[in-house]
Design a protein around this motif. Structure first.
Motif, PDB file in Angstrom:
ATOM      1  N   ASP A  63      50.738  33.311  46.717  1.00  0.00           N
ATOM      2  CA  ASP A  63      50.987  34.399  45.773  1.00  0.00           C
ATOM      3  C   ASP A  63      49.804  34.636  44.835  1.00  0.00           C
ATOM      4  O   ASP A  63      49.651  35.730  44.294  1.00  0.00           O
ATOM      5  N   ARG A  64      48.977  33.619  44.639  1.00  0.00           N
ATOM      6  CA  ARG A  64      47.831  33.784  43.736  1.00  0.00           C
ATOM      7  C   ARG A  64      46.743  34.668  44.351  1.00  0.00           C
ATOM      8  O   ARG A  64      45.867  35.160  43.654  1.00  0.00           O
ATOM      9  N   ARG A  99      46.878  37.613  45.305  1.00  0.00           N
ATOM     10  CA  ARG A  99      46.896  38.970  44.769  1.00  0.00           C
ATOM     11  C   ARG A  99      45.897  39.099  43.620  1.00  0.00           C
ATOM     12  O   ARG A  99      45.107  40.033  43.558  1.00  0.00           O
ATOM     13  N   GLU A 131      42.234  41.190  43.569  1.00  0.00           N
ATOM     14  CA  GLU A 131      41.967  42.218  42.573  1.00  0.00           C
ATOM     15  C   GLU A 131      40.697  41.940  41.793  1.00  0.00           C
ATOM     16  O   GLU A 131      39.936  42.849  41.467  1.00  0.00           O
ATOM     17  N   GLN A 166      51.087  38.118  38.125  1.00  0.00           N
ATOM     18  CA  GLN A 166      49.917  38.093  38.998  1.00  0.00           C
ATOM     19  C   GLN A 166      50.105  37.152  40.177  1.00  0.00           C
ATOM     20  O   GLN A 166      49.169  36.918  40.928  1.00  0.00           O
ATOM     21  N   GLY A 167      51.293  36.583  40.315  1.00  0.00           N
ATOM     22  CA  GLY A 167      51.515  35.643  41.407  1.00  0.00           C
ATOM     23  C   GLY A 167      50.876  34.299  41.154  1.00  0.00           C
ATOM     24  O   GLY A 167      50.703  33.500  42.063  1.00  0.00           O
TER      25      GLY A 167
END
Length: 506
Positions: free
Chosen positions: A315-316, A318, A322, A460-461
């Motif tokens: 999940d991090r 993402r 960015e 932000q995961g």
């Protein structure tokens, strides 16, 4: 001093690590080498059985315990990778292991520890909090404490990484880049390299918000940080060890600090090179190496970066994706002021020309001026001033936002949030551990007469959260408000005077 160096050389040569560890490869990175104009080598500690170098030191410490000590069981504190090393070593040696981990530890790491048979105890928001609790358990249950970095046997185990590098690359090496948390890895690597090939530079890399070792070396004494950044959890150490400090101060040639954007770009570099996904701490060596090359203007040198870990929560990614563009300096972000009149947008687009627009946000708010958030693809950071000047020549005032955290984290997702009702508004940006009850704790601590006038949160995961809060506080309440901020326990940054806030949200 010389005798100490020889002692560590002997310890490293006699370290027992290969019962659990592999001799990781030293791989040429052809894409990075071409792009950076130097021969770049990656020491692939991310390919270890627990995807980190940490099992080397943990096992070298534990394999030397007596049968009676092993029967008592061991305890350690860790943000994740050392914990897996201790758990794997305990399983190999047939002893019990209690592992204290911060609650901010990625689930990937805590689940891996449980899978290896370790007893996971979540406590505190940082490694230092977990460390204090582990010491309590050591005293209460008579466990043997396995320190993650400040132990000669642990340092010697990590030093085998340096031993392998010199065995695998017997030609000249200009520098080796090593991430620093508590300092165990760089202490061991430097101890071996400086004893065998002292001409090779050892360069330490720390996060700008977790630089306890660099501050300690500069001060000539141990310096404890009040708080640390949470992005690179593997290096989030408030206080380094006295032994690792002594070795680093004596043996390390230079230091580099890197920010989250640079590390995200390095994660992307490593993925494009190896198809492996490094965790933030694992990519710090690459990020520091890239920065060092630019600072020293190196060309044609042989450089080694240790990719020391790959325990990344999916999940991090993402957040990493960015921010990698900013870290690669391939996106320029501007707040552009244009006249609120017909033809202005067309003229702005003509000034931008053929550049690829990555973001364009606007909302009408004034009869005379319009404020537009514009993201543009660029080849290098040096292009941003040229773009700003070209906009100015057309009468468009442009504010360069590429280094503004408020813009990158929040504002680009909420342009146009202006309100005439925001009297006495104070704007703050907070970072806090992503854990149950954190937001409620924030709200319950606040004075009931202070109204929240703006609130922005975006998951932000990651294992930390970021919020932007507007709070209406009368001038007479400012002393109490400042006391509230100081005692809240979360890292808070006053953004009330930020020109971005004044332009878009005030």
């Amino acid at each position: 001093m010389e005798q100490r160096r020889l002692d560590y050389l002997q310890r490293i040569l006699n370290a027992r690590v290969y019962d659990v560890a592999i001799e990781s490869s030293l791989d040429l990175a052809p894409k990075l080498s071409t792009r950076l104009g130097n021969q770049i080598w990656l020491k692939r500690e991310d390919t270890q059985p627990v995807h980190s170098f940490k099992l080397r030191g943990a096992y070298n410490k534990m394999v030397r315990l007596t049968p009676a000590e092993l029967a008592r069981g061991v305890v350690c504190a860790s943000a994740g990778n050392h914990a897996q090393g201790v758990a794997l070593s305990a399983r190999k040696l047939g002893c019990q292991a209690a592992i204290v981990m911060p609650v901010t530890t990625p689930a990937l790491k805590s689940d891996a520890v449980r899978a290896l048979g370790g007893k996971v105890i979540l406590h505190g928001d940082s490694y230092s909090d977990a460390y204090a609790h582990a010491l309590e358990l050591e005293s209460r249950h008579q466990y043997v404490f396995v320190h993650p970095f400040n132990d000669p046997d642990v340092i010697a185990g990590q030093g085998t990484v340096g031993m392998e590098i010199l065995r695998q690359h017997q030609h000249p090496i200009h520098a080796v880049f090593v991430a620093i948390g508590g300092g165990g890895l760089i202490s061991g690597v430097a101890a071996y390299i400086k004893a065998v090939r002292p001409e090779i530079k050892v360069v330490g890399v720390q996060m700008t918000d977790s630089d306890a070792m660099i501050q300690s070396v500069k001060a000539g004494r141990l310096v404890a940080l009040r708080d640390v950044g949470l992005f690179s959890d593997g290096t989030a150490v408030k206080l380094v060890g006295d032994e690792t400090f002594r070795l680093t101060q004596e043996l390390v040639d230079d230091f580099v600090t890197v920010d989250a954007d640079a590390v995200c770009a390095a994660i992307k570099d490593a993925f494009e090179e190896t198809r492996s996904i490094l965790e933030p701490a694992g990519a710090m060596g690459i990020a520091g190496m890239k920065q060092y090359i630019a600072q020293q203007r190196l060309r044609g040198e042989e450089l080694v970066a240790i990719t020391c870990g790959a325990n990344m929560n999916f999940d991090r990614l993402r957040f990493v994706a960015e921010r990698a563009e900013a870290g690669e300096e391939r996106e320029a972000l501007f707040a552009v002021t244009i006249p609120e009149e017909r033809g202005s947008f067309k003229r702005l687009c003509e000034t931008i020309g053929q550049r690829s627009v990555t973001e364009f946000s606007y909302r009408i708010s004034d009869q005379r001026e319009a404020h537009v958030l514009v993201g543009l693809s660029i080849g290098s950071r040096s292009e941003a001033p040229d773009i700003r000047r070209s906009l100015a020549r057309q009468g468009f005032e442009a504010l360069d936002l590429v280094d503004d955290e408020l813009s990158k984290e929040h504002l680009r997702y909420m342009v146009g949030g202006r309100s005439r009702l925001g009297e006495n508004e104070r704007i703050y940006r907070f970072e806090f551990p992503e854990r149950p009850g954190a937001l409620m704790r924030f709200l319950s601590c606040m004075h009931p007469d202070w109204n929240i006038s703006l609130f922005h949160y975006r998951n932000q995961g990651a294992d930390y959260g970021r919020i932007l809060v507007g709070i209406q506080v009368p001038d007479e309440d400012l002393p109490a408000f400042r006391e509230f901020i100081d005692t809240l326990g979360y890292r808070g940054i006053d953004e009330t005077a930020n020109p971005v806030y004044q332009r878009f949200l005030r």
